[in-house]
Write an enzyme that holds these catalytic residues in place. Structure first.
Site, PDB file in Angstrom:
ATOM      1  N   GLY A 137      18.054  85.658  20.472  1.00  0.00           N
ATOM      2  CA  GLY A 137      19.355  85.498  21.493  1.00  0.00           C
ATOM      3  C   GLY A 137      19.420  84.036  21.979  1.00  0.00           C
ATOM      4  N   GLY A 139      20.457  82.127  25.874  1.00  0.00           N
ATOM      5  CA  GLY A 139      20.370  82.514  27.251  1.00  0.00           C
ATOM      6  C   GLY A 139      20.946  81.015  27.846  1.00  0.00           C
ATOM      7  CB  SER A 140      21.579  80.331  31.492  1.00  0.00           C
ATOM      8  OG  SER A 140      20.272  80.815  31.889  1.00  0.00           O
ATOM      9  N   GLY A 142      18.588  78.442  26.848  1.00  0.00           N
ATOM     10  CA  GLY A 142      18.505  78.078  25.513  1.00  0.00           C
ATOM     11  C   GLY A 142      18.088  78.987  24.486  1.00  0.00           C
ATOM     12  CE  LYS A 157      14.496  84.019  28.512  1.00  0.00           C
ATOM     13  NZ  LYS A 157      15.211  84.350  29.839  1.00  0.00           N
ATOM     14  CG  ASP A 254      23.934  84.266  34.904  1.00  0.00           C
ATOM     15  OD1 ASP A 254      25.134  84.492  35.219  1.00  0.00           O
ATOM     16  OD2 ASP A 254      23.447  83.811  33.899  1.00  0.00           O
TER      17      ASP A 254
END
Length: 450
Positions: A137, A139-140, A142, A157, A254
């Protein structure tokens, strides 16, 4: 054997022998003023006196030592309390694993309830992820990679920012994550900060995001109405914990379906706290120079004023509830036409009492109309234009719980109208709504939002 002797009223003189004063012998000597009791021996008096003085001296020494210890303890306690907050980041960042902590032989350690994050070496993370070979994935924060460490599946992450800047922000991030512990939030395991690498390690959640399921034509058929309600309740509990269970409170910033992950049992966990902010103790608000969030979910009041509150999360979660009802994305000209977003579209239908046009077609015939209306009502209240008109997250959670009770039949045992009832129009509650004018959102552009 002589057992007694009586010599009263005579003129005997001198000292009475010790043998005559024993309890085994009866001796009567009154009326003899010249007789005297035997005197204590000097050595006996010295022993008694020495024992008494020694015991008293020991007591005094122990008393002085006890008072000194209590005084020192009281002096140290405030100092530790004052410095705890200052040293929090340092304490967390200096707690390292070797290379990572283990509980038993097959599971990574997570100190539930303790503000401790474990430092994991970059080499250990690289080995666990197979050289960052399986990306799962983005995400915000990285890219996100799958890994396995000592038998436990993990999500890694990696910060997209490879510069040396933001080191203190990363420390603050770890500090924040290390004190969040709730079953409806993705568990934080540890971190890595070596050279330019800033990495966060979480538990791996097997079934992906709610977005993957709700907007997939095949997967969504496995999500009946009750399953969607249970997912919504789990997510609401996680957000309620952030708002009410953390001190200071935390605003997610978010909330969206892609940040609600589903475990192997299809129970929800809220994820991605990379944008989270601690609220101030007094106002429960946060002022920022740039609005953060995702188009379609961001609170318009927050975007306009730059003032973030817990009600901003409530607005975003209201959009999530509308997605669960309709199965539609938050922004779509194809689905909503001139309304262009799910909030305007849903508000228009609900104001007309038309609930079935709002419902995901794959849900038809699987729900009780009262539970659907309960969710629709709380969703519309949650997306009111003004934050003061929105419910608190805990109230949203309770409304979802009510809908679950209705759906499961634990309340109101009377015959519930099904979603296939003859009437498609139900009069909405008389509660006043702060309807948002279309001009308000239409005049807002979202250049900095994702």
């Amino acid at each position: 054997m002589l057992l007694s002797r009586y010599i009263q009223n005579n003129n005997f003189t001198g000292e009475i022998p010790h043998a005559l004063l024993t309890k085994k012998f009866l001796f009567k000597y009154d009326g003899n003023p010249g007789l005297n009791l035997p005197r204590r021996r000097k050595n006996e008096l010295a022993i008694v006196l020495a024992t008494t003085i020694g015991a008293f001296a020991t007591f005094v020494v122990l008393l002085v030592l006890g008072c000194f210890w209590l005084l020192r303890a009281r002096q140290r306690k405030p100092e530790k309390s004052d410095n705890r907050e200052k040293n929090n980041s340092l304490r967390i960042m200096s707690r390292t694993s070797t290379p990572y902590p283990l509980v038993g032989s097959t599971s990574l350690a997570i100190d539930e309830g303790l503000d401790v994050a474990y430092c994991i070496t970059f080499s250990a993370i690289k080995e666990a992820t197979g050289g960052f070979s399986k990306k799962i994935g983005e995400g915000s924060y990285g890219p996100v990679y799958y890994g396995k460490m000592e038998g436990k599946e993990i999500a890694v992450k990696v910060s997209a920012d490879l510069s040396s800047h933001g080191a203190q922000q990363f420390i603050n991030e770890v500090t924040l994550l290390s004190r969040i512990h709730h079953k409806s939030l993705v568990s934080f395991i540890g971190y890595c900060q070596e050279e330019s690498n800033k990495i966060l390690v979480y538990e791996y959640v097997h079934n992906g995001s709610l977005r993957d399921h709700i907007h997939d034509s095949v997967k969504k058929t496995n999500l009946d109405w009750l399953s969607r309600l249970l997912i919504a309740e789990d997510a609401a509990k996680g957000l309620t914990y952030l708002h009410n269970g953390c001190n200071p409170a935390i605003i997610h910033r978010d909330v969206k379906t892609s940040n609600i992950l589903l475990d192997i049992n299809m129970r929800a966990k809220v994820s991605d706290f990379g944008l989270s902010k601690q609220a101030t103790d007094n106002s429960f608000t946060h002022i920022s120079s740039v609005a953060r969030g995702t188009v379609g979910y961001v609170d318009p009041e927050y975007y306009a004023s730059q003032q973030l509150t817990d009600k901003s999360d409530v607005y975003s979660f209201g959009v999530v509830l509308l997605e669960l009802i309709s199965g539609k994305k938050p922004i779509s000209v194809q689905d909503y036409g001139v309304d262009w977003n799910i909030v305007h579209w849903a508000r228009s239908l609900i104001s007309e009492g038309d609930i079935t046009s709002l419902v995901d077609p794959c849900l038809v015939g699987t729900f009780k109309i009262e539970s659907l209306w309960r969710i629709a009502e709380i969703a519309i209240l949650s997306v009111q234009i003004h934050g003061t008109s929105r419910p608190k997250m805990q109230e949203v959670e309770l409304a979802i719980h009510d809908a679950i009770n209705i759906e499961m039949g634990s309340k109101d045992k009377t015959n519930h109208a099904s979603s296939t009832a003859s009437s498609d129009h139900v009069r909405f509650s008389s509660m006043p709504f702060d309807f948002m004018s279309s001009n308000f959102q239409n005049n807002i552009n979202f250049p900095s939002l994702r």
